[in-house]
Design a protein around this motif. Structure first.
Motif, PDB file in Angstrom:
ATOM      1  N   VAL A  92       0.515  -1.075  -0.068  1.00 33.25           N
ATOM      2  CA  VAL A  92       0.061   0.138  -0.089  1.00 33.25           C
ATOM      3  C   VAL A  92       0.936   1.256   0.050  1.00 33.25           C
ATOM      4  CG1 VAL A  92      -1.630   1.505   1.348  1.00 33.25           C
ATOM      5  CG2 VAL A  92      -2.039  -1.133   0.985  1.00 33.25           C
ATOM      6  N   LEU A  93       2.003   1.208   0.816  1.00 33.69           N
ATOM      7  CA  LEU A  93       2.809   2.455   0.656  1.00 33.69           C
ATOM      8  C   LEU A  93       3.447   2.644  -0.529  1.00 33.69           C
ATOM      9  CD1 LEU A  93       4.690   1.926   4.224  1.00 33.69           C
ATOM     10  CD2 LEU A  93       3.324   4.035   3.452  1.00 33.69           C
ATOM     11  N   GLN A  94       3.737   1.571  -1.211  1.00 36.47           N
ATOM     12  CA  GLN A  94       4.265   1.517  -2.586  1.00 36.47           C
ATOM     13  C   GLN A  94       3.503   2.438  -3.631  1.00 36.47           C
ATOM     14  OE1 GLN A  94       5.417  -2.569  -3.280  1.00 36.47           O
ATOM     15  NE2 GLN A  94       7.609  -1.838  -3.462  1.00 36.47           N
ATOM     16  N   HIS A  95       2.047   1.776  -3.384  1.00 38.19           N
ATOM     17  CA  HIS A  95       1.154   2.421  -4.440  1.00 38.19           C
ATOM     18  C   HIS A  95       0.693   3.958  -3.744  1.00 38.19           C
ATOM     19  CE1 HIS A  95      -3.150   1.907  -6.125  1.00 38.19           C
ATOM     20  NE2 HIS A  95      -2.514   2.878  -6.809  1.00 38.19           N
ATOM     21  N   LEU A  96       0.703   4.309  -2.488  1.00 39.68           N
ATOM     22  CA  LEU A  96       0.696   5.554  -1.828  1.00 39.68           C
ATOM     23  C   LEU A  96       1.773   6.591  -2.670  1.00 39.68           C
ATOM     24  CD1 LEU A  96      -0.694   7.366  -0.135  1.00 39.68           C
ATOM     25  CD2 LEU A  96       0.535   6.620   1.581  1.00 39.68           C
ATOM     26  N   VAL A  97       2.885   6.225  -2.382  1.00 40.17           N
ATOM     27  CA  VAL A  97       3.771   7.154  -2.804  1.00 40.17           C
ATOM     28  C   VAL A  97       3.775   7.478  -4.464  1.00 40.17           C
ATOM     29  CG1 VAL A  97       5.454   6.465  -1.114  1.00 40.17           C
ATOM     30  CG2 VAL A  97       5.714   5.412  -3.392  1.00 40.17           C
ATOM     31  N   VAL A  98       3.197   6.703  -5.246  1.00 36.82           N
ATOM     32  CA  VAL A  98       3.039   6.878  -6.516  1.00 36.82           C
ATOM     33  C   VAL A  98       1.580   7.654  -7.227  1.00 36.82           C
ATOM     34  CG1 VAL A  98       5.060   5.517  -7.649  1.00 36.82           C
ATOM     35  CG2 VAL A  98       2.697   4.468  -7.484  1.00 36.82           C
ATOM     36  N   SER A  99       0.767   7.762  -6.008  1.00 37.78           N
ATOM     37  CA  SER A  99      -0.721   7.920  -6.472  1.00 37.78           C
ATOM     38  C   SER A  99      -0.974   9.335  -6.560  1.00 37.78           C
ATOM     39  CB  SER A  99      -1.432   7.561  -5.220  1.00 37.78           C
ATOM     40  OG  SER A  99      -1.101   8.450  -3.988  1.00 37.78           O
ATOM     41  N   GLY A 100       0.026  10.309  -6.327  1.00 36.78           N
ATOM     42  CA  GLY A 100      -0.330  11.591  -6.535  1.00 36.78           C
ATOM     43  C   GLY A 100       0.985  12.396  -6.517  1.00 36.78           C
ATOM     44  N   GLU A 101       0.929  13.744  -7.097  1.00 33.60           N
ATOM     45  CA  GLU A 101       2.260  14.510  -7.197  1.00 33.60           C
ATOM     46  C   GLU A 101       2.507  14.755  -5.736  1.00 33.60           C
ATOM     47  OE1 GLU A 101       3.226  18.525  -9.410  1.00 33.60           O
ATOM     48  OE2 GLU A 101       1.976  17.246 -10.517  1.00 33.60           O
ATOM     49  N   MET A 102       3.945  14.644  -5.189  1.00 34.20           N
ATOM     50  CA  MET A 102       4.138  15.073  -3.976  1.00 34.20           C
ATOM     51  C   MET A 102       3.835  14.050  -2.755  1.00 34.20           C
ATOM     52  SD  MET A 102       6.255  17.415  -4.975  1.00 34.20           S
ATOM     53  CE  MET A 102       6.853  18.207  -3.132  1.00 34.20           C
ATOM     54  N   VAL A 103       3.005  13.150  -3.052  1.00 33.75           N
ATOM     55  CA  VAL A 103       2.612  12.190  -1.970  1.00 33.75           C
ATOM     56  C   VAL A 103       3.905  11.544  -1.245  1.00 33.75           C
ATOM     57  CG1 VAL A 103       1.381  10.332  -1.454  1.00 33.75           C
ATOM     58  CG2 VAL A 103       0.363  11.918  -2.629  1.00 33.75           C
ATOM     59  N   GLY A 104       4.871  11.139  -2.171  1.00 33.96           N
ATOM     60  CA  GLY A 104       6.093  10.432  -1.468  1.00 33.96           C
ATOM     61  C   GLY A 104       6.823  11.475  -0.820  1.00 33.96           C
ATOM     62  N   GLU A 105       7.091  12.503  -1.139  1.00 38.51           N
ATOM     63  CA  GLU A 105       7.811  13.680  -0.321  1.00 38.51           C
ATOM     64  C   GLU A 105       7.039  13.996   0.668  1.00 38.51           C
ATOM     65  OE1 GLU A 105       8.953  14.181  -4.823  1.00 38.51           O
ATOM     66  OE2 GLU A 105       7.190  13.535  -3.489  1.00 38.51           O
ATOM     67  N   ALA A 106       5.775  14.254   0.668  1.00 44.26           N
ATOM     68  CA  ALA A 106       4.866  14.472   2.195  1.00 44.26           C
ATOM     69  C   ALA A 106       5.145  13.506   3.260  1.00 44.26           C
ATOM     70  CB  ALA A 106       3.450  14.204   1.496  1.00 44.26           C
ATOM     71  N   VAL A 108       8.088  11.866   4.068  1.00 39.96           N
ATOM     72  CA  VAL A 108       9.279  12.164   4.510  1.00 39.96           C
ATOM     73  C   VAL A 108       9.402  12.468   5.923  1.00 39.96           C
ATOM     74  CG1 VAL A 108      11.714  13.306   4.343  1.00 39.96           C
ATOM     75  CG2 VAL A 108      10.500  12.435   2.400  1.00 39.96           C
ATOM     76  N   PRO A 109       8.648  13.606   6.546  1.00 37.30           N
ATOM     77  CA  PRO A 109       8.855  13.915   7.971  1.00 37.30           C
ATOM     78  C   PRO A 109       8.189  12.966   8.742  1.00 37.30           C
ATOM     79  CG  PRO A 109       7.748  15.627   6.436  1.00 37.30           C
ATOM     80  CD  PRO A 109       7.835  14.529   5.700  1.00 37.30           C
ATOM     81  N   TYR A 110       7.535  11.784   8.235  1.00 37.19           N
ATOM     82  CA  TYR A 110       7.018  10.850   9.208  1.00 37.19           C
ATOM     83  C   TYR A 110       7.858   9.471   9.106  1.00 37.19           C
ATOM     84  CZ  TYR A 110       3.310  13.969   8.733  1.00 37.19           C
ATOM     85  OH  TYR A 110       2.323  14.929   8.833  1.00 37.19           O
ATOM     86  N   TYR A 111       9.186   9.504   8.546  1.00 37.21           N
ATOM     87  CA  TYR A 111       9.957   8.466   8.516  1.00 37.21           C
ATOM     88  C   TYR A 111      10.234   7.819   9.703  1.00 37.21           C
ATOM     89  CZ  TYR A 111      10.881   8.638   3.398  1.00 37.21           C
ATOM     90  OH  TYR A 111      10.805   8.466   1.832  1.00 37.21           O
ATOM     91  N   ARG A 112      10.554   8.725  10.490  1.00 36.47           N
ATOM     92  CA  ARG A 112      10.961   8.363  12.032  1.00 36.47           C
ATOM     93  C   ARG A 112       9.714   7.580  12.732  1.00 36.47           C
ATOM     94  NH1 ARG A 112      14.082  12.956  15.126  1.00 36.47           N
ATOM     95  NH2 ARG A 112      15.952  11.628  15.155  1.00 36.47           N
ATOM     96  N   GLN A 113       8.613   7.781  12.467  1.00 32.49           N
ATOM     97  CA  GLN A 113       7.487   6.846  13.034  1.00 32.49           C
ATOM     98  C   GLN A 113       7.178   5.581  12.123  1.00 32.49           C
ATOM     99  OE1 GLN A 113       3.950   9.384  13.618  1.00 32.49           O
ATOM    100  NE2 GLN A 113       5.030  11.255  13.390  1.00 32.49           N
ATOM    101  N   ILE A 114       7.542   5.702  10.874  1.00 31.09           N
ATOM    102  CA  ILE A 114       7.027   4.443  10.177  1.00 31.09           C
ATOM    103  C   ILE A 114       8.341   3.589  10.153  1.00 31.09           C
ATOM    104  CG2 ILE A 114       6.565   3.799   7.708  1.00 31.09           C
ATOM    105  CD1 ILE A 114       5.259   6.413   7.329  1.00 31.09           C
ATOM    106  N   LEU A 115       9.556   4.016   9.874  1.00 27.97           N
ATOM    107  CA  LEU A 115      10.689   2.859   9.651  1.00 27.97           C
ATOM    108  C   LEU A 115      11.303   2.431  10.853  1.00 27.97           C
ATOM    109  CD1 LEU A 115      12.664   5.203   7.233  1.00 27.97           C
ATOM    110  CD2 LEU A 115      11.093   3.432   6.763  1.00 27.97           C
ATOM    111  N   PRO A 116      11.205   2.455  12.170  1.00 25.06           N
ATOM    112  CA  PRO A 116      11.853   1.776  13.136  1.00 25.06           C
ATOM    113  C   PRO A 116      11.247   0.256  13.149  1.00 25.06           C
ATOM    114  CG  PRO A 116      11.209   3.868  14.054  1.00 25.06           C
ATOM    115  CD  PRO A 116      10.814   3.815  12.552  1.00 25.06           C
ATOM    116  N   ILE A 117       9.951   0.282  12.915  1.00 21.80           N
ATOM    117  CA  ILE A 117       9.352  -1.014  12.930  1.00 21.80           C
ATOM    118  C   ILE A 117       9.827  -1.982  12.035  1.00 21.80           C
ATOM    119  CG2 ILE A 117       7.368  -0.781  11.681  1.00 21.80           C
ATOM    120  CD1 ILE A 117       7.591  -3.170  14.779  1.00 21.80           C
TER     121      ILE A 117
END
Length: 128
Positions: A92-106, A108-117
């Motif tokens: 779903v994340l893969q689909h989300l990042v290509v679903s709209g302009e700037m969605v992938g960049e948006a 980035v500020p949340y990586y610290r919440q998403i990536l540790p697990i």
């Protein structure tokens, strides 16, 4: 509230209503479907995945403003530590990042919440 969107249809508490997906309130419904990422039982996990897929496929510019509301459901899904749920969430994340302009960049500020697990699972098939 029980709302499930399937292929252009919105099911509300057992009543199937035809809905133009482009007219859905993305700010309300997209996070609702992302909450369903934690589901592992059929048909709930199917409805969640299909609803997300359909909304991401047709959302365009409506997706970007919802990104902050998607973080907690994404984090909750990853924190289940269930392999099936994590794999579905990553797709779903893969689909989300290509679903709209700037969605992938948006995201980035949340990586610290998403990536540790994901650190826990990155070497699960190839332990060093």
């Amino acid at each position: 509230s029980c709302a499930i969107q399937v292929g252009g249809f919105l099911q509300l508490c057992g009543r199937l209503l035809q809905v133009d997906i482009e007219k859905l309130d993305y700010y309300h419904y997209l996070p609702l479907f992302f909450d369903g990422l934690c589901e592992t039982e059929h048909p709930y996990e199917f409805f969640a995945r299909q609803g997300i897929h359909d909304m991401l496929e047709h959302g365009g510019s409506k997706i970007l403003p919802t990104v902050p509301q998607l973080i907690i459901p994404i984090k909750n899904a990853l924190n289940t530590r269930n392999r099936q749920v994590i794999c579905t969430t990553l797709k779903v994340l893969q689909h989300l990042v290509v679903s709209g302009e700037m969605v992938g960049e948006a995201l980035v500020p949340y990586y610290r919440q998403i990536l540790p697990i994901l650190n826990i699972f990155k070497n699960i098939n190839n332990p060093s």
